[in-house]
Design a protein around this motif. Structure first.
Motif, PDB file in Angstrom:
ATOM      1  N   VAL A  22     -83.755  24.905  12.718  1.00 59.94           N
ATOM      2  CA  VAL A  22     -84.028  23.500  12.426  1.00 59.94           C
ATOM      3  C   VAL A  22     -83.623  22.630  13.632  1.00 59.94           C
ATOM      4  CG1 VAL A  22     -81.787  23.054  11.330  1.00 59.94           C
ATOM      5  CG2 VAL A  22     -83.798  21.781  10.575  1.00 59.94           C
ATOM      6  N   LYS A  23     -84.383  21.593  13.864  1.00 58.83           N
ATOM      7  CA  LYS A  23     -84.235  20.825  15.101  1.00 58.83           C
ATOM      8  C   LYS A  23     -82.813  20.347  15.371  1.00 58.83           C
ATOM      9  CE  LYS A  23     -86.146  16.635  15.367  1.00 58.83           C
ATOM     10  NZ  LYS A  23     -87.253  15.665  15.588  1.00 58.83           N
ATOM     11  N   VAL A  24     -82.174  19.738  14.385  1.00 59.04           N
ATOM     12  CA  VAL A  24     -80.872  19.103  14.644  1.00 59.04           C
ATOM     13  C   VAL A  24     -79.749  20.101  14.902  1.00 59.04           C
ATOM     14  CG1 VAL A  24     -81.401  16.963  13.435  1.00 59.04           C
ATOM     15  CG2 VAL A  24     -80.365  18.879  12.171  1.00 59.04           C
ATOM     16  N   GLY A 104     -80.784  12.152  13.091  1.00 60.00           N
ATOM     17  CA  GLY A 104     -80.121  13.323  13.670  1.00 60.00           C
ATOM     18  C   GLY A 104     -80.686  13.725  15.017  1.00 60.00           C
ATOM     19  N   ASP A 105     -81.828  13.142  15.386  1.00 56.16           N
ATOM     20  CA  ASP A 105     -82.489  13.581  16.621  1.00 56.16           C
ATOM     21  C   ASP A 105     -82.412  12.554  17.750  1.00 56.16           C
ATOM     22  OD1 ASP A 105     -84.266  11.724  15.632  1.00 56.16           O
ATOM     23  OD2 ASP A 105     -86.024  13.044  15.676  1.00 56.16           O
ATOM     24  N   THR A 106     -81.413  11.662  17.715  1.00 56.35           N
ATOM     25  CA  THR A 106     -81.213  10.715  18.823  1.00 56.35           C
ATOM     26  C   THR A 106     -79.825  10.925  19.438  1.00 56.35           C
ATOM     27  OG1 THR A 106     -80.468   9.062  17.247  1.00 56.35           O
ATOM     28  CG2 THR A 106     -82.758   8.929  17.930  1.00 56.35           C
ATOM     29  N   VAL A 229     -85.542  13.202  20.144  1.00 57.21           N
ATOM     30  CA  VAL A 229     -85.900  14.552  20.584  1.00 57.21           C
ATOM     31  C   VAL A 229     -86.849  15.157  19.554  1.00 57.21           C
ATOM     32  CG1 VAL A 229     -85.036  16.881  20.984  1.00 57.21           C
ATOM     33  CG2 VAL A 229     -83.754  14.911  21.845  1.00 57.21           C
ATOM     34  N   ASN A 230     -88.079  15.368  19.953  1.00 49.14           N
ATOM     35  CA  ASN A 230     -89.053  15.972  19.046  1.00 49.14           C
ATOM     36  C   ASN A 230     -89.526  17.335  19.525  1.00 49.14           C
ATOM     37  OD1 ASN A 230     -89.163  13.739  17.177  1.00 49.14           O
ATOM     38  ND2 ASN A 230     -90.248  12.627  18.776  1.00 49.14           N
ATOM     39  N   ASP A 231     -89.451  17.566  20.834  1.00 50.79           N
ATOM     40  CA  ASP A 231     -89.880  18.868  21.369  1.00 50.79           C
ATOM     41  C   ASP A 231     -88.881  19.325  22.438  1.00 50.79           C
ATOM     42  OD1 ASP A 231     -90.423  17.474  23.746  1.00 50.79           O
ATOM     43  OD2 ASP A 231     -92.481  17.071  23.135  1.00 50.79           O
TER      44      ASP A 231
HETATM   45 CA    CA Z   1     -88.351  11.351  15.600  1.00 49.44          CA
END
Ligand code: CA
Ligand code: UD1
Length: 458
Positions: A22-24, A104-106, A229-231
């Motif tokens: 999972v991304k985070v 969670g993605d910043t 952050v997406n990729d």
């Molecule tokens: Ca986003």
């Protein structure tokens, strides 16, 4: 009023990462990505932080266990950021005041910026304060729609925006400070009639304006901070930025980084002043390094405690080990977990150690394996020495007293104890304990057959 609550939205899978993880939970400078906004929330004073988890919630919870401070809210189905917030709200029951909402993605967001956002929110009467940024390339972000007087009217998502709205260069960071009571009263009013059929948190801005509850915006000073952050390209970009911040702090506190762009130092690592670090070295985890050390290039150190004036030469790998002052290690040495080296020890090239204590001033200068051993002080370990610690089933211990001289190419078949000041002759295979002050030698006597080679050639 001091902020006490925060929410971090982290339920999404992060499809564009093309990952099983999972991304985070992807790592950034020694911690999972989610650890960065969490740190910022703490620095801004939050002491009740609700993490909204969905995909791989079990794994997430293992790394961020629930506590008085951290609550995990489950969002089984990801129906949008508004829905995520509604899942988190019950964890704030009984709390008034305002809540910081983060994603969670910043990972580049700083505690400083969050603190400012909270302060602006507290100073205004608006129910919602949104953190925004001006961006040269706003594509993908929600846009901030203002009226002719400059007041924020609503946020429109990229996919829902009209052509003239695409030109707006002020974007939504996805970070807000909101009155908790306002949230409770209006979160149920969000609908999902939009391009993504999601419950958008951003629609609360329009609702706040319609209800005359007020919406303020704070433009962030440095738009890099809100990078989402997406990729993996953005992950690498975020890592580079975080590394710059970390390395800059080390430089300003007296550490020499020969090439700051090529020093890979995890966030929690501590380094004393006057230490010099050559390019390509990787310092990981909870490593602590003293002052005036020299770390040459391409060294990897994980979770080690290293005292002052230690010299670690090129290509060495160290993990979970303790090194006292003025030790020299490498080049190309491998210190595995549980290696404890007292002061002035010397470990040379192609030496591997594991679970050993080596006393003051002892040396193993070349090509040696030392595992499960207790070695006294002022011991000389000759080239090619091997502790034979493993019998195929169990590990056994080798004990070597102070002042022992181990000649080259010696095997010590453990368990075995060598008394103080012993001399072990080169080529010896030690299978019995050796009393102090003895010479130990086990060699097949040498025979010279004179002229034998000449005869063989004929
Ligand atoms: Ca986003
Ligand atoms: C969101 C904002 C957009 C803003 C951008 C900034 C909305 C509708 N849009 O868009 O205005 O410019 O962030 O980066 O809010 N999440 C959940 N549950 C869900 C959906 C999302 O927990 O049901 C989490 C995700 O894991 C992620 C965060 O919320 O951490 C943001 O979601 P994402 O889908 O990345 O939103 P964006 O499209 O980037």
């Amino acid at each position: 009023m001091a902020i006490t609550a925060a929410m971090i939205l982290a339920a999404g899978k992060g499809t564009r990462m093309k990952s099983n993880l999972v991304k985070v939970l992807h790592e950034l400078l020694g911690k999972p990505m989610l650890g960065w906004p969490l740190k910022a929330a703490r620095e801004a004073g939050a002491n009740r932080i609700v993490i909204v988890a969905g995909h791989q919630a079990d794994q997430l919870q293992k790394q961020f266990p629930q506590s008085e401070e951290i609550r995990i809210a489950l969002q089984e189905e990801q129906l949008g950021t508004g829905h995520a917030v509604s899942c988190a709200l019950p964890q704030l029951d009984g709390l008034g005041g305002s809540v910081l909402i983060l994603c969670g993605d910043t990972p580049l967001l700083t505690g400083e910026t969050l603190r400012k956002l909270a302060a602006e929110h507290a100073a205004s009467t608006a129910a919602v304060t949104v953190l925004t940024a001006r961006m040269e390339k706003p594509f993908g972000y929600g846009r901030i729609v203002r009226d002719s007087e400059g007041h924020v009217r609503r946020i429109v998502e990229q996919k829902d925006a009209a052509p003239e709205e695409h030109a707006i260069d002020e974007v939504n960071s996805g970070i807000y400070c909101m009155d908790i009571d306002f949230l409770r009263a209006h979160i149920g009013r969000l609908g999902s009639e939009n391009a993504q059929n999601e419950y958008y948190l951003t629609d609360l801005v329009g609702i706040a304006v319609a209800e005359h509850a007020g919406c303020a915006a704070m433009i962030v000073d440095d738009s890099d901070e809100i990078l989402g952050v997406n990729d993996r390209e953005q992950l690498a970009l975020a890592a580079t930025q975080l590394r710059r911040r970390i390395n800059r702090n080390h430089l300003l506190s007296g550490v020499t980084l020969i090439d700051p762009e090529r020093a890979y130092i995890d966030a929690e690592v501590k380094i004393g002043s006057d230490t010099v670090i050559w390019p390509g070295s990787v310092l990981r985890g909870k490593t602590v390094i003293g002052s005036a050390c020299l770390i040459e290039s391409n060294v990897q150190i994980t979770d080690c405690a290293i005292a002052d004036r230690v010299h670690i030469k090129t290509g060495s790998v160290l993990s979970e080990s303790e090194i006292d002052e003025e030790v020299a290690i490498g080049p190309m040495a491998h210190l595995r977990p549980g290696s404890v080296l007292k002061s002035h020890v010397k470990i040379g090239n192609f030496v591997e150690t594991k679970k050993i204590v080596m006393g003051e001033g002892s040396k193993a200068s070349h090509l040696t394996y030392l595992g499960d051993a207790e070695i006294g002080s002022e011991v000389n370990i000759g080239c090619g020495t091997i502790t034979c610690n493993y019998d195929g089933k169990k590990k056994h211990k080798t004990v070597i007293g102070d002042g022992v001289f181990v000649g080259s190419d010696v095997q010590l078949v453990a368990p075995v104890t060598v008394g103080a000041n012993v001399l072990i002759a080169a080529g010896t295979t030690v299978t019995q304990d050796i009393p102090a002050d003895s010479l130990a030698i086990s060699r097949t006597p040498q025979v010279n057959k004179v002229g034998w080679c000449l005869k063989k050639r004929d």
